[in-house]
Design a protein around this motif. Structure first.
Motif, short mmCIF file in Angstrom:
data_model
loop_
_atom_site.label_atom_id
_atom_site.label_comp_id
_atom_site.label_asym_id
_atom_site.label_seq_id
_atom_site.Cartn_x
_atom_site.Cartn_y
_atom_site.Cartn_z
N GLU A 18 19.64 5.61 -26.00
CA GLU A 18 20.17 4.62 -25.05
C GLU A 18 21.39 3.90 -25.63
O GLU A 18 22.35 3.63 -24.91
CB GLU A 18 19.09 3.61 -24.65
CG GLU A 18 19.55 2.62 -23.60
CD GLU A 18 20.09 3.23 -22.31
OE1 GLU A 18 20.91 2.55 -21.64
OE2 GLU A 18 19.73 4.36 -21.95
N ALA A 19 21.37 3.61 -26.91
CA ALA A 19 22.54 2.99 -27.55
C ALA A 19 23.74 3.93 -27.49
O ALA A 19 24.87 3.51 -27.23
CB ALA A 19 22.22 2.61 -28.99
N MET A 20 23.49 5.22 -27.70
CA MET A 20 24.56 6.21 -27.61
C MET A 20 25.10 6.27 -26.17
O MET A 20 26.31 6.33 -25.96
CB MET A 20 24.04 7.58 -28.05
CG MET A 20 23.67 7.63 -29.52
SD MET A 20 22.80 9.13 -30.00
CE MET A 20 24.14 10.30 -29.98
N ARG A 21 24.21 6.25 -25.21
CA ARG A 21 24.60 6.28 -23.79
C ARG A 21 25.44 5.04 -23.45
O ARG A 21 26.47 5.14 -22.78
CB ARG A 21 23.38 6.34 -22.89
CG ARG A 21 23.72 6.32 -21.39
CD ARG A 21 22.50 6.22 -20.48
NE ARG A 21 21.48 7.18 -20.79
CZ ARG A 21 21.50 8.47 -20.40
NH1 ARG A 21 22.51 8.92 -19.72
NH2 ARG A 21 20.52 9.27 -20.72
N LEU A 70 26.54 14.10 -32.43
CA LEU A 70 26.72 14.48 -31.03
C LEU A 70 28.15 14.97 -30.78
O LEU A 70 28.37 15.90 -30.01
CB LEU A 70 26.39 13.31 -30.09
CG LEU A 70 26.23 13.70 -28.63
CD1 LEU A 70 25.02 14.61 -28.44
CD2 LEU A 70 26.08 12.45 -27.77
N ARG A 71 29.11 14.38 -31.47
CA ARG A 71 30.51 14.84 -31.35
C ARG A 71 30.66 16.25 -31.92
O ARG A 71 31.43 17.05 -31.39
CB ARG A 71 31.44 13.85 -32.03
CG ARG A 71 31.61 12.57 -31.23
CD ARG A 71 32.59 11.58 -31.85
NE ARG A 71 32.80 10.48 -30.94
CZ ARG A 71 32.25 9.27 -31.08
NH1 ARG A 71 31.47 9.01 -32.11
NH2 ARG A 71 32.50 8.33 -30.18
N LEU A 125 17.69 15.07 -31.18
CA LEU A 125 17.56 13.62 -31.07
C LEU A 125 16.48 13.27 -30.04
O LEU A 125 16.50 13.78 -28.92
CB LEU A 125 18.88 12.98 -30.65
CG LEU A 125 20.02 13.10 -31.64
CD1 LEU A 125 21.32 12.64 -31.02
CD2 LEU A 125 19.71 12.28 -32.88
N ARG A 126 15.55 12.39 -30.41
CA ARG A 126 14.47 12.04 -29.50
C ARG A 126 14.20 10.54 -29.42
O ARG A 126 13.47 10.10 -28.57
CB ARG A 126 13.18 12.76 -29.89
CG ARG A 126 13.28 14.28 -29.81
CD ARG A 126 13.51 14.75 -28.37
NE ARG A 126 13.75 16.17 -28.32
CZ ARG A 126 14.92 16.74 -28.07
NH1 ARG A 126 15.98 16.02 -27.86
NH2 ARG A 126 15.04 18.04 -28.05
#
Length: 179
Positions: free
Chosen positions: A38-41, A71-72, A31-32
């Motif tokens: 940022e939305a994931m964060r 990511l999970r 992922l880049r």
């Protein structure tokens, strides 16, 4: 090394993911996209609801959902690897077969001959040149891919304590040093 003081569910519960763990997991993926990350964060670290995080960053809610799922999956693989990483320096020697294949799942390596040669070196303790000859792969390619897998292993090591449970909690501070 990070000394986590919270237990982390491998499913990555929104608002319960330490920033250091999030950054480490992102580093293990391809992922880049800055806005997507940022939305994931926002969702995982700061507990912002998914649809709000997606809107704030101007990303598709379905794309955010898909990448969070990915990511999970990475988190679950790291959690399954945590048993192989204990406190202190790793012991020199061979790698467990299970550890090898779980680390491999975090990469894009797919060539059967190359994987067999890598396994021979890391699990069976063969010399690189012997494994390269036996499986018909370039020694330089084998060396490069072994280095990559070791880098993945090095990236997983500091994340493992977030998942290593001892009677329902993750050791922190003096407790981690004493183990």
């Amino acid at each position: 090394m990070i000394q986590p003081d919270v237990s982390v569910d491998a499913a990555l519960v929104a608002g319960k993911v330490p920033a250091e763990l999030f950054d480490g997991l992102i580093g293990l993926t391809s992922l880049r996209g800055e806005k997507l990350i940022e939305a994931m964060r926002l969702n995982l670290v700061e507990a912002v609801p998914q649809h709000v995080a997606a809107a704030r960053q101007g990303v598709s809610p379905s794309m955010l959902s898909t990448k969070l799922k990915r990511l999970r999956t990475t988190s679950a693989v790291v959690a399954s690897l945590s048993e192989f990483y204990g406190p202190g320096d790793p012991v020199a020697g061979t790698m467990a077969n299970t550890q090898f294949f779980r680390l491999l799942a975090l990469t894009s390596l797919r060539g059967e001959q190359l994987i067999a040669a890598m396994r021979a070196v890391l699990v069976d303790d063969s010399l690189q040149i012997e494994a390269a000859r036996k499986y018909g792969v370039s020694t330089s390619m084998l060396c490069t891919k072994l280095k990559h897998l070791r880098e993945v292993s090095d990236a997983v090591a500091p994340l493992a304590p977030y998942y290593r449970l001892d009677q329902g909690s993750i050791p922190s501070g003096d407790t981690a040093a004493a183990q």
